[in-house]
Design an enzyme around this catalytic site. Structure first.
Site, PDB file in Angstrom:
ATOM      1  N   ASP A 184    -100.003  26.724  63.287  1.00 16.31           N
ATOM      2  CA  ASP A 184     -99.456  25.451  63.776  1.00 16.31           C
ATOM      3  C   ASP A 184    -100.548  24.500  64.251  1.00 16.31           C
ATOM      4  OD1 ASP A 184     -96.808  26.302  63.377  1.00 16.31           O
ATOM      5  OD2 ASP A 184     -96.785  27.329  65.314  1.00 16.31           O
ATOM      6  N   ASP A 192     -91.432  24.173  65.415  1.00 16.72           N
ATOM      7  CA  ASP A 192     -91.637  25.361  64.599  1.00 16.72           C
ATOM      8  C   ASP A 192     -90.524  26.355  64.945  1.00 16.72           C
ATOM      9  OD1 ASP A 192     -93.113  27.222  62.899  1.00 16.72           O
ATOM     10  OD2 ASP A 192     -93.557  28.259  64.764  1.00 16.72           O
TER      11      ASP A 192
END
Length: 732
Positions: free
Chosen positions: A620, A417
């Site tokens: 996430d 990420d």
């Protein structure tokens, strides 16, 4: 011990059960209203042959160390007793090699052998007690284990020897020789191996002991306006705690007043102390270096970060890697198979062997039983797992369980990420450019004055940048927000505006030479903002979510390991490509909605890739759970950490490299142990059965078999402890 785990799972109210040979523990999840803990204890003792004690509920390294030392002393004392008895018994068993005994008449020797029988009986009953108790309990459950092999082998040797000297007439000529030496020496060697194994195994939990030892014993608490030193165990949430220079922070909390630099290397591995001011979080067991401060306790006892880390490492060390389940299944079939092999060996030698056949048959059968003990096979995985997980914790990588450790070895793709993982996670000032006679500090000073009252993250980054340069920021008046364009205010009698190209176009102002600079900065993923003073463009400032200092080196390290790196972000394609290019990532997934991150991970898995996802935010969590291995940045949200398999305490991507490296090193070590154990049994059992005797005249005695069996266990533990010297590669 899959049989013990199955037996526990069948009990009422038991949800799961896991046996850790490495730690000598059984972890059971149960429903309190349904489970009978006394029945659980009895089942463990009946199935395993070991006594049970309750695990300590608090962090008590001294108690744990003492319990371990007591168990070692008990084993060693039993070995010592057997070894002392074994010396005279061994001498009298081979009188032809002892000058004093070789000339004694047969009747006198038989009297000496009766003494040997009396001497070895307490060896069986005291030193060998654990083997016979374990074998009996296994028999009660119609099973067999390593205790069965030792008990049957030594018991048969003793009974045969007593019968041989008591009624020698019933034995064929030359077969009435006793084997009391086998009884004493084999039991002594097996106990020595177990004692050395226990001693070596104790070293594998050093990481836990070091972590526990970091916790200070006392804290200086301010209650009712008075300072008092109290044990850490008595602290309460909300206590006001004073920490002086050089002292450890006792528990987790928030700084109330004062300031200092705190050494957090025990938690993060980073040697540089971190500045702490009112409102900042402090973690228990970290070291205060310079100033004094007071903080309000927010987490105490089992809730502190240190206690949670210890608990996670302990749970991981007690868990099983999938590869261990193969060894468990093999061990479950191995012991009964070896009993059958021992019987077939006895029959083969008794029917077809040379004279004295009965002696040869007994020797080979006992040798098979002794050398076949699957101790090394049972220890091959848990010992390495304990060392590997503990070693990872030393470098700020918390691995949740053995399955995660094994899965990390096979990772060939890492999805990162962007925000908060590759980058810091908040915007910072990156560039200041001035035109004409203006200087950079002057431009930044005016821009910060306009943004001083703004709550926008970009504005806060400009103000923070000015403060870091130690600029005096003047006050602003008549602040006006220009939606979609920027902000404007009066500063020191001048009209100052800060905004984007749309603001310049609206005012019909030309950016001039700054246009090319702004384009270049935008291509780098930064946000340029023009500074206009009294309707004249005087400069620009740029803000970006800066890349973490070590992200580039960590990504390079992943590539060195042969891992493909993919970046995933919700940012626009232009910014995403700029960040990807800056850190050396070729495959960039941009403009991905939070709900689609898990879908992107599934697509990579559909390509046949073993994917590790690294993230820090709530959005996430689905992707972390979907990935083959989820790695959460320890500075991120609790939701992300809970959804992950591995937690990187430091917040640095170097932890990803460390996690993959330690998993590969640990699994390689486990493979070595399993291979060695299988080879040992595969080669040792046929030799013990006498397969080499017809060709080279080699026959393995039970004593040598016992020594070899003990040596194999110690070798496995020693090989696992080689991991203690492991260090991550230096990625630059």
């Amino acid at each position: 011990m899959p049989r013990l785990e199955d037996a526990l799972r069948r009990l009422p109210g038991i949800l799961s059960a896991e046996v850790s040979l490495g730690q000598g523990e059984v972890r059971v999840e149960y429903v309190p209203s349904l489970a009978d803990l006394a029945l659980v204890r009895r089942t463990i003792e009946a199935e395993s042959g070991y006594r049970t004690t309750s695990a300590p509920t608090e962090l008590s390294p001294d108690a744990e160390r003492e319990a371990h030392a007591h168990e070692y002393r008990t084993l060693f004392n039993r070995f010592l007793f057997a070894a002392i008895i074994a010396i005279p018994v061994l001498l009298s068993s081979y009188p032809q090699f002892v000058p004093v005994l070789r000339d004694l008449p047969r009747g006198t020797l038989r009297l000496i052998w009766f003494v040997d029988a009396l001497l070895t009986l307490p060896v069986l009953l005291y030193s060998g007690q654990r083997f016979f108790v374990g074998a009996w309990r296994a028999l009660e459950h119609r099973a067999a284990d390593m205790n069965t092999l030792i008990a049957v082998g030594t018991g048969a040797a003793w009974i045969y020897s007593v019968a041989a000297i008591s009624v020698p007439r019933i034995f064929p000529p030359g077969t009435e020789e006793p084997f009391f030496d086998v009884v004493a020496v084999v039991i002594a060697l097996v106990l020595l191996g177990q004692a050395l194994e226990l001693r070596a195994r104790g070293r594998t939990s050093e990481a836990i002991k070091k972590l526990i030892g970091l916790q200070p014993r006392t804290a200086r608490v301010i209650r009712e306006g008075r300072e008092q030193d109290i044990p850490v165990e008595e602290m309460l949430v909300g206590d006001l705690v004073l920490v002086r220079p050089g002292e450890k922070v006792p528990v987790d909390g928030i700084v109330a007043d004062g300031a200092s630099a705190v050494d957090q290397s025990m938690l993060t591995g980073e040697p540089i102390p971190v500045e702490k001011h009112p409102g900042d979080e402090v973690i228990g067991a970290t070291i205060n270096t310079t100033g004094a401060f007071r903080f309000r306790a927010t987490k105490v006892g089992k809730d502190t970060a240190l206690a949670q880390i210890v608990r996670m490492v302990q749970q991981a060390q007690a868990s099983k890697a999938p590869i261990q389940r193969i060894a468990d299944v093999v061990s479950g079939y191995f012991v009964p198979a070896m009993l059958i092999v021992a019987v077939l060996t006895f029959v083969a030698w008794f029917d077809f062997g040379p004279q004295p056949r009965l002696v040869y048959a007994l020797v080979t059968a006992v040798s098979v039983l002794v050398i076949a003990c699957p101790c090394a096979l049972g220890l091959a995985t848990p010992i390495s797992l304990m060392v590997g997980v503990g070693k990872a914790a030393e470098f700020g990588v918390l691995i949740r369980n053995g399955a995660a450790l094994q899965a990390a070895r096979d990772v060939d793709t890492v999805v990162l990420d962007k925000t908060g993982t590759i980058t810091i996670g908040k915007p910072v000032l990156t560039n200041v450019v001035a035109t004409g006679a203006h200087d950079e500090n002057g431009v930044l000073r005016l821009a910060a004055a306009v943004e001083k009252g703004s709550e926008h993250p970009l504005g806060a980054a400009i103000v923070q940048g000015a403060r870091e340069r130690e600029l005096s920021i003047p006050s602003a008046e008549n602040f006006v927000a220009l939606p979609g364009r920027g902000v404007e205010a009066r500063v020191e009698g001048r009209r100052v505006a800060l905004g984007n190209r749309a603001m310049l176009d609206e005012r019909q102002l030309a950016p001039g030479e700054l246009e090319a600079v702004a384009t270049r900065l935008a291509d780098e993923g930064k946000t340029p903002m023009y500074v206009v003073v009294d309707e004249r463009v005087t400069g620009l400032v740029a803000v970006a979510d800066a890349v973490k200092p070590d992200s580039v080196a960590a990504i390079r390290g992943l590539k060195t390991l042969g891992v493909q790196v993919v970046m995933i972000t919700g940012d626009n394609r232009r910014t995403a490509d700029a960040i990807g290019h800056a850190v050396g990532i070729d495959r960039v997934l941009a403009e991905v909605l939070p709900a689609e991150k898990a879908l992107q991970v599934r697509r990579l898995q559909a390509e046949g890739r073993k994917v590790a996802m690294v993230g820090d935010g709530i959005n996430d969590a689905p992707a972390l759970a979907q990935a083959d291995v989820g790695m959460a940045i320890g500075t991120g949200t609790d939701v992300a950490i809970e959804a992950s398999d591995i937690t990187l305490i430091t917040g640095s991507l170097r932890g990803v490299v460390t996690a993959i490296e330690i998993s590969r090193a640990t699994m390689h070590n486990i493979t070595q142990n399993l291979f060695g154990s299988f080879i040992y049994n595969t080669l040792g059992v046929p030799i013990a059965a006498g397969m080499l005797y017809p060709f080279v005249g080699l026959l393995l005695s039970p004593m040598i078999a016992g020594a070899a069996m003990a040596a194999s266990s110690v070798t496995v533990v020693t090989n696992a402890n080689r991991l203690r010297g492991w260090k991550p590669r230096d990625v630059r």
